[in-house]
Motif scaffolding. Structure first.
Motif, short mmCIF file in Angstrom:
data_model
loop_
_atom_site.label_atom_id
_atom_site.label_comp_id
_atom_site.label_asym_id
_atom_site.label_seq_id
_atom_site.Cartn_x
_atom_site.Cartn_y
_atom_site.Cartn_z
N VAL B 69 -12.65 8.79 -14.57
CA VAL B 69 -12.71 10.25 -14.47
C VAL B 69 -12.28 10.83 -15.82
O VAL B 69 -12.89 11.79 -16.33
CB VAL B 69 -11.81 10.77 -13.33
CG1 VAL B 69 -11.78 12.30 -13.29
CG2 VAL B 69 -12.30 10.25 -11.98
N GLU B 72 -15.10 10.53 -18.45
CA GLU B 72 -16.13 11.57 -18.30
C GLU B 72 -15.60 12.91 -18.80
O GLU B 72 -16.31 13.68 -19.45
CB GLU B 72 -16.55 11.69 -16.82
CG GLU B 72 -17.24 10.46 -16.26
CD GLU B 72 -18.76 10.60 -16.12
OE1 GLU B 72 -19.34 11.55 -16.66
OE2 GLU B 72 -19.35 9.73 -15.44
N TYR B 89 -31.44 9.35 -16.55
CA TYR B 89 -31.62 8.02 -15.96
C TYR B 89 -30.74 7.00 -16.67
O TYR B 89 -30.08 6.18 -16.02
CB TYR B 89 -33.10 7.60 -16.01
CG TYR B 89 -33.33 6.25 -15.42
CD1 TYR B 89 -33.76 5.17 -16.18
CD2 TYR B 89 -33.08 6.03 -14.06
CE1 TYR B 89 -33.94 3.91 -15.62
CE2 TYR B 89 -33.26 4.77 -13.49
CZ TYR B 89 -33.70 3.72 -14.29
OH TYR B 89 -33.86 2.48 -13.73
N ARG B 91 -28.02 7.57 -18.17
CA ARG B 91 -26.66 7.90 -17.74
C ARG B 91 -26.32 7.26 -16.41
O ARG B 91 -25.25 6.71 -16.22
CB ARG B 91 -26.59 9.39 -17.48
CG ARG B 91 -25.77 10.11 -18.35
CD ARG B 91 -25.98 11.58 -18.12
NE ARG B 91 -25.71 12.15 -19.38
CZ ARG B 91 -24.69 12.95 -19.62
NH1 ARG B 91 -23.94 13.37 -18.63
NH2 ARG B 91 -24.45 13.35 -20.82
N ALA B 92 -27.26 7.39 -15.47
CA ALA B 92 -27.06 6.84 -14.12
C ALA B 92 -26.88 5.33 -14.21
O ALA B 92 -26.05 4.75 -13.51
CB ALA B 92 -28.23 7.21 -13.22
N ARG B 95 -23.38 4.65 -15.60
CA ARG B 95 -22.37 4.89 -14.56
C ARG B 95 -22.39 3.76 -13.54
O ARG B 95 -21.35 3.32 -13.04
CB ARG B 95 -22.62 6.22 -13.86
CG ARG B 95 -22.23 7.42 -14.72
CD ARG B 95 -22.56 8.73 -14.03
NE ARG B 95 -22.06 9.86 -14.83
CZ ARG B 95 -22.71 10.99 -14.99
NH1 ARG B 95 -23.88 11.19 -14.41
NH2 ARG B 95 -22.18 11.96 -15.73
N PHE B 96 -23.57 3.27 -13.22
CA PHE B 96 -23.71 2.17 -12.26
C PHE B 96 -22.93 0.94 -12.75
O PHE B 96 -22.15 0.34 -12.00
CB PHE B 96 -25.19 1.82 -12.08
CG PHE B 96 -25.41 0.61 -11.21
CD1 PHE B 96 -25.47 -0.67 -11.75
CD2 PHE B 96 -25.53 0.76 -9.84
CE1 PHE B 96 -25.64 -1.78 -10.95
CE2 PHE B 96 -25.70 -0.36 -9.01
CZ PHE B 96 -25.76 -1.63 -9.57
N TRP B 97 -23.16 0.58 -14.00
CA TRP B 97 -22.49 -0.63 -14.52
C TRP B 97 -20.98 -0.43 -14.67
O TRP B 97 -20.21 -1.35 -14.42
CB TRP B 97 -23.14 -1.11 -15.81
CG TRP B 97 -24.50 -1.66 -15.54
CD1 TRP B 97 -25.71 -1.13 -15.89
CD2 TRP B 97 -24.80 -2.85 -14.79
NE1 TRP B 97 -26.74 -1.91 -15.41
CE2 TRP B 97 -26.22 -2.97 -14.73
CE3 TRP B 97 -24.03 -3.82 -14.15
CZ2 TRP B 97 -26.87 -4.02 -14.08
CZ3 TRP B 97 -24.66 -4.88 -13.49
CH2 TRP B 97 -26.06 -4.96 -13.46
N LYS B 99 -19.13 1.37 -12.77
CA LYS B 99 -18.58 1.26 -11.42
C LYS B 99 -18.58 -0.20 -10.97
O LYS B 99 -17.63 -0.67 -10.37
CB LYS B 99 -19.42 2.12 -10.46
CG LYS B 99 -18.86 2.20 -9.05
CD LYS B 99 -19.64 3.23 -8.24
CE LYS B 99 -19.39 3.13 -6.74
NZ LYS B 99 -18.02 3.29 -6.31
N PHE B 100 -19.66 -0.90 -11.28
CA PHE B 100 -19.77 -2.32 -10.92
C PHE B 100 -18.63 -3.12 -11.53
O PHE B 100 -18.02 -3.98 -10.88
CB PHE B 100 -21.12 -2.84 -11.39
CG PHE B 100 -21.29 -4.32 -11.22
CD1 PHE B 100 -21.17 -5.18 -12.31
CD2 PHE B 100 -21.59 -4.86 -9.98
CE1 PHE B 100 -21.31 -6.56 -12.15
CE2 PHE B 100 -21.74 -6.23 -9.82
CZ PHE B 100 -21.61 -7.08 -10.91
N HIS B 133 -24.71 -10.84 -13.97
CA HIS B 133 -25.37 -9.53 -13.92
C HIS B 133 -25.16 -8.80 -15.23
O HIS B 133 -26.08 -8.19 -15.77
CB HIS B 133 -24.81 -8.68 -12.78
CG HIS B 133 -25.32 -9.07 -11.43
ND1 HIS B 133 -26.65 -9.16 -11.12
CD2 HIS B 133 -24.66 -9.38 -10.29
CE1 HIS B 133 -26.79 -9.50 -9.85
NE2 HIS B 133 -25.60 -9.65 -9.32
#
Lengths: 229, 221
Positions: B69, B72, B89, B91-92, B95-97, B99-100, B133
């Protein structure tokens, strides 16, 4: 934008899948919805689009898959920027919304899962206590975020409303099953009233599952998972 | 009004270092406050009553907590060096990685290192799968962020430096060149970056600290 450009893989029972659907409604985006019957099997498309987690929701936009519910919501907010804003505009308010959403997912939701999977009475009681305790900070959070308005997001539902409100269906199933009031007048009067407003919002109304139907589904899921073990 | 930026951190915490790196990359002046995690200050408890943890960024009196947080927030508040891509896209995906890494990788690495017996076995199987991954996601890029360090690289700081210290402290093997050539290369690129180097704790000190703090427990081979 053509309807076929936007596809959402979800499930009516999944609070997480509800989040991007609410966001798409807020932005008045037409989309194709594919129901995943995850108790039975996962579609090829789901496995291909989310190979890491193999879970719903997945948004497929112009062929590109986006995964993880709150990441999808932010994506929707950024792409369809001409529609009403979902995240606040001020960076500090955004940080506050992100903080509480993370709190709900990382700290509170596990206690909900614990209750739903608990077999013994003691475990159920402990999970309920944790759920109740976990909701208390939301009273103050509501005050800070709403700044006197109807929703966490202000005049209109926003990021944190979506992040928390998607759980109301399951919350009601648990309240009925446990004969309790998780959101109540004493400890969480503001979120209690907010829950009514949120549930009636036009972007949300049709998406919240019927409590009895969800309870039925829970029985089916429990039976299946016990059979599998 | 003069801007005031405070960072409450702990020298051994990768989460705390993420924030330092981000502030440095943005060229933001800040005052650092070292927290003794065994004896948390009243200020920390005041600014982070829910989690009572570091890092906490306090900007003009307003506290922001939870490292991702904070990242960002830093990206949105100070212009200049972009921590995230501009394209929604991309960015998404970033953010995905990020979080992973936190939700899956780090958790598995902790469990594989000192979880309960049953947890450790399962986690030990998961760690290479998860690292794989990341190995695949790197592709031919120098960093997860492309040519320059971005949020995913910052969040992966644990993998680039702390994992090595773990391996040395406990004789375990998590990130090998044979299995993860790209990730290993990335590790070198990352820790040798000027800004990153400035913020990393001394390796020997970290190894000693980890041995001391976690050494009594069972560790995986």
């Amino acid at each position: 934008m053509a309807k076929s450009d936007v596809k959402l893989l979800g499930a009516w029972t999944s609070p997480f899948a509800m989040r991007p659907r609410i966001a798409l409604n807020i932005k008045s985006v037409d989309y194709e919805f594919q129901e995943e019957d995850w108790l039975v099997s996962k579609s090829e498309l789901l496995l291909k689009s989310n190979p890491v987690h193999k879970k719903v929701p997945v948004l497929i936009h112009a062929g590109n898959p986006i995964c993880e519910s709150l990441i999808i919501v932010q994506y929707i907010d950024e792409v369809w920027s001409s529609g009403p804003s979902i995240l606040p505009s001020d960076p500090y308010d955004r940080a506050t919304a992100r903080f509480w959403s993370a709190y709900i997912d990382d700290k509170w939701f596990p206690s909900m899962v614990a209750f739903l999977f608990a077999q013994e009475e003691d475990a159920k009681k402990a999970a309920i206590a944790q759920m109740e305790e976990g909701l208390v900070p939301l009273e103050e959070a509501f005050g800070k975020c709403s700044k006197g308005k109807a929703f966490f997001g202000g005049d209109r539902i926003g990021f944190l409303d979506i992040a928390f409100g998607c759980f109301l269906g399951w919350l009601r199933v648990i309240e009925k099953a446990g004969g309790i009031e998780l959101l109540n007048e004493t400890q969480t009067p503001s979120p209690l009233k907010w829950a009514e407003r949120f549930s009636s919002d036009i972007a949300v109304k049709e998406l919240l599952p019927d409590t009895d139907k969800l309870a039925e589904f829970r029985k089916k899921a429990q039976a299946k998972m016990t059979a599998n073990n | 009004m003069a801007e005031e930026v405070l960072l409450f951190g702990a020298w051994a915490s990768p989460y705390s270092h993420r924030v330092e790196m981000a502030l440095k990359l943005k060229g933001v002046e800040y005052k650092y406050v070292e927290e003794d995690l065994a004896n948390k200050s009243p200020s920390l408890l005041k600014y982070n009553p829910i989690h009572k943890k570091v890092p906490v960024l306090v900007h003009n009196g307003n506290p922001i907590v939870e490292s991702q947080v904070i990242l960002e927030y830093i990206n949105e508040t100070w212009p200049g060096y972009p921590l995230l891509p501009k394209d929604p896209y991309e960015r998404a995906i970033a953010r995905f990685w990020a979080k992973f890494i936190d939700d899956k990788c780090l958790l598995a690495i902790f469990k594989a290192s000192w979880g309960e017996e049953k947890e450790r076995e399962k986690a030990a199987e998961e760690v290479p799968e998860f690292l794989n991954h990341l190995e695949n996601e790197l592709k031919e890029k120098r960093f997860f962020g492309g040519e320059s360090i971005g949020m995913v690289d910052i969040v992966a700081n644990f993998i680039s430096f702390w994992v090595g210290a773990f391996e040395e402290a406990f004789g375990s093997e998590l990130l090998t060149r044979e299995k993860f050539p790209k990730l290993t290369n990335w590790t070198h690129q990352f820790v040798n970056n000027t800004v990153v180097k400035e913020s990393l704790p001394p390796r020997d000190k970290l190894v000693a600290y980890l041995r001391n703090r976690f050494g009594g427990r069972n560790v995986s081979k």
